[in-house]
Scaffold this motif. Structure first.
Motif, PDB file in Angstrom:
ATOM      1  N   VAL A  64      -6.680 -36.498 -35.272  1.00 26.27           N
ATOM      2  CA  VAL A  64      -5.611 -35.587 -35.524  1.00 26.27           C
ATOM      3  C   VAL A  64      -5.251 -35.383 -36.925  1.00 26.27           C
ATOM      4  O   VAL A  64      -5.105 -34.306 -37.223  1.00 26.27           O
ATOM      5  N   TYR A  65      -5.511 -36.595 -37.671  1.00 22.52           N
ATOM      6  CA  TYR A  65      -5.128 -36.440 -39.172  1.00 22.52           C
ATOM      7  C   TYR A  65      -6.182 -35.397 -39.872  1.00 22.52           C
ATOM      8  O   TYR A  65      -5.911 -34.506 -40.744  1.00 22.52           O
ATOM      9  N   TRP A  66      -7.487 -35.541 -39.548  1.00 20.22           N
ATOM     10  CA  TRP A  66      -8.424 -34.759 -40.092  1.00 20.22           C
ATOM     11  C   TRP A  66      -8.103 -33.200 -39.604  1.00 20.22           C
ATOM     12  O   TRP A  66      -8.516 -32.055 -40.402  1.00 20.22           O
ATOM     13  N   TRP A  67      -7.851 -32.906 -38.328  1.00 20.24           N
ATOM     14  CA  TRP A  67      -7.306 -31.750 -37.582  1.00 20.24           C
ATOM     15  C   TRP A  67      -6.524 -31.123 -38.605  1.00 20.24           C
ATOM     16  O   TRP A  67      -6.335 -29.940 -39.029  1.00 20.24           O
ATOM     17  N   GLU A  68      -5.458 -31.814 -38.709  1.00 15.64           N
ATOM     18  CA  GLU A  68      -3.823 -31.196 -39.534  1.00 15.64           C
ATOM     19  C   GLU A  68      -4.068 -31.050 -40.912  1.00 15.64           C
ATOM     20  O   GLU A  68      -3.634 -30.204 -41.606  1.00 15.64           O
ATOM     21  N   ILE A 153       1.824 -29.286 -33.475  1.00 16.78           N
ATOM     22  CA  ILE A 153       1.285 -29.121 -35.027  1.00 16.78           C
ATOM     23  C   ILE A 153       0.824 -27.560 -34.879  1.00 16.78           C
ATOM     24  O   ILE A 153       0.894 -27.200 -35.857  1.00 16.78           O
ATOM     25  N   TRP A 154       0.048 -27.085 -33.957  1.00 16.47           N
ATOM     26  CA  TRP A 154      -0.141 -25.753 -33.939  1.00 16.47           C
ATOM     27  C   TRP A 154       0.797 -24.712 -33.858  1.00 16.47           C
ATOM     28  O   TRP A 154       0.553 -23.988 -34.871  1.00 16.47           O
ATOM     29  N   THR A 203       4.038 -28.674 -45.296  1.00 18.06           N
ATOM     30  CA  THR A 203       4.307 -30.106 -44.989  1.00 18.06           C
ATOM     31  C   THR A 203       4.818 -30.364 -43.193  1.00 18.06           C
ATOM     32  O   THR A 203       4.830 -31.300 -42.693  1.00 18.06           O
ATOM     33  N   TYR A 204       5.155 -29.120 -42.573  1.00 14.21           N
ATOM     34  CA  TYR A 204       5.726 -29.440 -41.467  1.00 14.21           C
ATOM     35  C   TYR A 204       4.695 -30.076 -40.396  1.00 14.21           C
ATOM     36  O   TYR A 204       5.286 -30.773 -39.593  1.00 14.21           O
ATOM     37  N   HIS A 205       3.756 -29.552 -40.167  1.00 13.91           N
ATOM     38  CA  HIS A 205       2.658 -30.266 -39.362  1.00 13.91           C
ATOM     39  C   HIS A 205       2.470 -31.708 -39.678  1.00 13.91           C
ATOM     40  O   HIS A 205       2.477 -32.449 -38.503  1.00 13.91           O
ATOM     41  N   TYR A 206       2.651 -32.031 -40.680  1.00 13.03           N
ATOM     42  CA  TYR A 206       2.582 -33.668 -41.193  1.00 13.03           C
ATOM     43  C   TYR A 206       3.619 -34.317 -40.571  1.00 13.03           C
ATOM     44  O   TYR A 206       3.541 -35.483 -40.256  1.00 13.03           O
ATOM     45  N   LYS A 207       4.917 -33.754 -40.715  1.00 15.80           N
ATOM     46  CA  LYS A 207       6.122 -34.423 -40.295  1.00 15.80           C
ATOM     47  C   LYS A 207       6.094 -34.393 -38.913  1.00 15.80           C
ATOM     48  O   LYS A 207       6.482 -35.480 -38.037  1.00 15.80           O
ATOM     49  N   LEU A 235      14.372 -30.300 -36.021  1.00 21.25           N
ATOM     50  CA  LEU A 235      14.624 -29.600 -37.327  1.00 21.25           C
ATOM     51  C   LEU A 235      13.247 -28.932 -37.955  1.00 21.25           C
ATOM     52  O   LEU A 235      13.059 -27.912 -38.443  1.00 21.25           O
ATOM     53  N   THR A 236      12.085 -29.745 -37.913  1.00 24.54           N
ATOM     54  CA  THR A 236      11.057 -29.087 -38.238  1.00 24.54           C
ATOM     55  C   THR A 236      10.497 -27.939 -37.577  1.00 24.54           C
ATOM     56  O   THR A 236       9.923 -27.021 -37.986  1.00 24.54           O
ATOM     57  N   MET A 237      10.713 -27.764 -36.020  1.00 25.18           N
ATOM     58  CA  MET A 237      10.496 -26.703 -35.364  1.00 25.18           C
ATOM     59  C   MET A 237      11.218 -25.424 -35.786  1.00 25.18           C
ATOM     60  O   MET A 237      10.918 -24.307 -36.057  1.00 25.18           O
ATOM     61  N   ILE A 238      12.609 -25.815 -36.136  1.00 17.50           N
ATOM     62  CA  ILE A 238      13.529 -24.784 -36.350  1.00 17.50           C
ATOM     63  C   ILE A 238      13.142 -24.040 -37.797  1.00 17.50           C
ATOM     64  O   ILE A 238      12.967 -22.925 -37.971  1.00 17.50           O
TER      65      ILE A 238
END
Length: 260
Positions: A64-68, A153-154, A203-207, A235-238
């Protein structure tokens, strides 16, 4: 009043019909591009690197880390470049005199890029599940949780598609691809660990991975501590939806005013 409602309904119907025609037209173009291989090869490359470098115990979070961190943005960028090169070869909308109609075409192209990156994310989930099944008892995996994480994440990377279209006016597509991927890989993880993470969409997908999978933006796993917070995820999604909407609006205005 009835006439106004009828005319509005007719315009809406014609607008939807136009969008459907454009969508299927763009979909037909994709049959001859061979981009489907990318959607499979890149997730496979992701799990291969994670398997070779991380081993069995951290195989899923490392994948997941390498993907994101790099590969999801790489898929975004490569699909964008293929699309733009195809459009350049076709004359880059030179026969389209209506700027708003050009926006409809670009919108459908962005939708298709988003759909294909989602498919690629689902291929990654399938590969993770398959490897975890083969090494049952050695690779821990929570498939529903991993699936939700990959989908979110997507979703938090969709802003990047209109961003690429906007920035392509100012630089080479390949330079844009390199910068886009490197910012995500090298700069975003540091900002994602600061109080100002919300100002940088990279940074959003990392969060999301941190809040759901206890996976730090640096790639380290948070142990003996549950970081999950539904409010932080919301919050991140918004934030992501707001940035995606804003960039799409700016792109629409630029295209609508391009040919008046």
């Amino acid at each position: 009043m009835w006439i106004v409602l009828r005319d509005s309904s007719l315009k809406l119907f014609m607008g939807v019909a136009d969008m459907q025609k454009i969508f299927y037209s763009e979909l037909l173009k994709l049959r001859h591009l061979g981009t489907t291989k990318l959607l499979i090869i890149i997730p496979f490359l992701t799990i291969l690197i994670a398997f070779l470098m991380g081993g069995l115990q951290i195989f899923v979070p490392f994948s997941v880390y390498w993907w994101e961190a790099i590969f999801l943005y790489l898929v975004n960028g490569l699909l964008f470049i293929v699309d733009r090169r195809l459009e350049d070869q076709a004359g880059h909308f030179q026969n389209v005199t209506n700027g708003y109609f050009t926006w409809k075409i670009i919108l459908m192209k962005m939708v298709l890029i988003g759909m294909r990156t989602l498919i690629s994310s689902l291929f990654l989930l399938a590969f993770l599940s398959l490897v975890a099944f083969i090494y049952a008892g050695f690779i821990p995996i929570n498939i529903p949780k991993t699936a939700i994480s990959l989908i979110l994440i997507w979703m938090t990377t969709l802003w990047n598609i209109p961003f690429l279209y906007l920035m392509s006016k100012y630089m080479s597509h390949f330079i844009l691809l390199a910068l886009n991927t490197l910012v995500c890989l090298l700069i975003a993880p540091f900002i994602a660990q600061s109080p100002l993470w919300f100002v940088l969409p990279y940074t959003y997908h990392y969060k999301i991975a941190q809040f759901i999978l206890n996976l730090k933006p640096s790639g380290d796993i948070i142990v003996n501590q549950n970081q999950y917070s539904i409010l932080q995820v919301l919050l991140t999604m918004i934030l992501s939806i707001a940035v995606t909407s804003l960039l799409s609006y700016v792109l629409q205005r630029r295209q609508s005013n391009a040919k008046v």
